[in-house]
Motif scaffolding. Sequence first.
Motif, PDB file in Angstrom:
ATOM      1  N   ASN A  25       2.279   1.738  -3.459  1.00 44.12           N
ATOM      2  CA  ASN A  25       1.295   2.067  -4.493  1.00 44.12           C
ATOM      3  C   ASN A  25       0.500   3.328  -4.160  1.00 44.12           C
ATOM      4  O   ASN A  25      -0.590   3.521  -4.688  1.00 44.12           O
ATOM      5  N   THR A  26       1.024   4.162  -3.286  1.00 45.58           N
ATOM      6  CA  THR A  26       0.339   5.403  -2.937  1.00 45.58           C
ATOM      7  C   THR A  26       1.323   6.559  -3.035  1.00 45.58           C
ATOM      8  O   THR A  26       2.265   6.644  -2.248  1.00 45.58           O
ATOM      9  N   ILE A  56      -0.587  11.353   4.770  1.00 47.55           N
ATOM     10  CA  ILE A  56      -0.577  10.025   4.156  1.00 47.55           C
ATOM     11  C   ILE A  56       0.085   9.010   5.082  1.00 47.55           C
ATOM     12  O   ILE A  56      -0.323   7.833   5.120  1.00 47.55           O
ATOM     13  N   LEU A  71      -7.340  11.408  -2.280  1.00 52.68           N
ATOM     14  CA  LEU A  71      -5.888  11.365  -2.089  1.00 52.68           C
ATOM     15  C   LEU A  71      -5.279  12.549  -2.831  1.00 52.68           C
ATOM     16  O   LEU A  71      -5.480  12.717  -4.050  1.00 52.68           O
ATOM     17  N   HIS A 109      -1.678   6.330  -7.830  1.00 53.66           N
ATOM     18  CA  HIS A 109      -1.432   4.905  -7.634  1.00 53.66           C
ATOM     19  C   HIS A 109      -0.529   4.421  -8.765  1.00 53.66           C
ATOM     20  O   HIS A 109      -0.999   3.941  -9.798  1.00 53.66           O
ATOM     21  N   GLN A 134       0.830  -1.206   0.000  1.00 59.49           N
ATOM     22  CA  GLN A 134       0.000   0.000   0.000  1.00 59.49           C
ATOM     23  C   GLN A 134       0.863   1.253   0.000  1.00 59.49           C
ATOM     24  O   GLN A 134       0.548   2.236  -0.687  1.00 59.49           O
TER      25      GLN A 134
END
Length: 634
Positions: A324-325, A486, A460, A385, A321
């Motif tokens: 991929n952020t 985040i 996001l 992403h 995660q």
Amino acid sequence: MFQLSLATFRERRSLFAGAVLIVTLGVALVQSSLLILVSAASPVLPPGLSLQDAERLRDGYSAAVALLAMMLAIATFLAVFIVASTFAFTVAQRRRDLALLRLTGAGRGQVRRLLLSEAILLGLIGTLAGVPAGLVVQRWQAALLVGLDFLPPDFSVRWQGWILAVSAGIGVGIAVLGVLAAARRASKVLPLEALRDLGEAAKVMTGPRWFSGILFLGGALALVILTPASSDEAAIPLAVNGAIAAAVGLSVLSPLVVPLAGRVLGLFLRRSTLGMLAQANLRDGVRRSASTAAPLLVLVALVLSLSGTLGTISAASRAAQAQNTAADLVVESAGPVPHDVPGVAVASAETPVTMTITSYDAKQKAKTKNVRALAVDPESYAKVHPLTPSSLADLRGMTMAMTESHDDSLGDLVQATVGGRDLRLRVAAILPDQVNGGPGVLIPREVAASSDDGASTETLVRLVPGADATAVAATYRTAGARVTTIADWLEASASAQEAMNTRIMAVLLGLSGGYAVVAVINAIVIAGAQRRAEFAAARASGLYRGQVVRMALVESGVVAAIGVGLGTLAAAGPLTGIGRAMNRMSGTQVFFVPWVPFLLILAGTVLTVSVTSVLTALSATRPAPVTLLAGEGR
């Protein structure tokens, strides 16, 4: 034979008491899990629920059903395995009695029928006690599931009349399955060999034992090989089943380890009289030591494999995660948020949506399932992403993207229901399978425009280099949104997953682990109760009572070390397999070692084995040695 079985039960009630307890607990645990599973599989939802609340309840019921199915399988396995181990030990303890029966004219078939009659009687008694005990266990188990938020507070278990027949079948079935191998072996031993403890009677590692041990280890190796190529949903049962298979194989072959451990003990305690006696007892009581270590071995393998598997998935999910952020802030709101905020480079709004997908099998039979999708803007979603495939650019209009785990292929038309509308959506992109919790379906925001789920939208936000994050967050908060960094958002998501894993561990191991602990205590008590004459001989030869107790404690400590060591070895292979599977899926190198569960189970093992062995030895040495050696004290 049934009359003789009743007489044996009365004469050897102390020997059978532990077996009755194990069967009773097995029936209670299986009955409880089955009743709750049936009730949770067909829930009655209260009227007037919103779509989101109804879906949340269904998700909880689905998770509870999956957990209960695993618990039912584990409980059934533990019941059969532990009863088999216990019965094999009790039959071995009675081999002289059975030899005398053979010498008086009983044939092999009659010995087998005697033992099977005892097993049926044991199963019936265990069922009669297990059915009411299951009602008590059911309340505890249901309360545990409700307390851990898997089931709603108003959940009630519906009684099923057929459960009585099932419980009787379980009680008698596990008792008969447990005694089959022991009865066959006992009937094949020659009477004189059993009386003198020679030949087949003295042999522990028989041909069938070698075969079954190698077979289970081979099955465990196959599961370890399959685990790295599986999805995360399949990896959990594969890893746990691999650990269980390895535990069974190693427990069957454990008599090979006991003499070796005895020799190692001799290296450390060769100058101690008690150490040398304990070493000799381990060498001569291989069957006793192996039977005591078996439930402990399975317990350690089960705890470490479950905790290690769930911990590895959590660590891989956290790493994937984060990888991929590509964002700086997360804005959560129930309505729209301001656009064109100064300092914002990209803002990807992601709204969870409940949708129904209908698929058809080869016989054109419809299968409907509810899924949680994310409504997104494809362009901004791909920017925050980075692991999203570039083909997401085709996600426009009546389209959808789904992971590889779904049955549909690129370009297929899928029948779906979103916000009360029946739609036909074209699969525009295939997403890679993600580790535990990633979105399984993406849809364009226009497809979900009429959805009334009422779910909050998470946006996001990636900032322009050098932008003031505090000022940007203040702008969003002014509009009534909740803003987190985040880093905090990723930590909260990972913590929620770890809390879920802790709840899963509590459910799976709360009752089944306690069952295995009872089996460990039972094995130690049976072993100690049958050694009264041996302890009396040791005291008559000059040892004090305290020395005999310490000798028994040293033996139990070595046996516990064998069980913990082999259980850890049984879990090591499956944990390596699940680690490789998560590394493949997350793209990161992750391997989780369950140190905390290992240390807790080690401490619990030392405490349980020490206290039980000391109390059992004290009880066995309470009568005067002369009365036991003369055959009077019991």
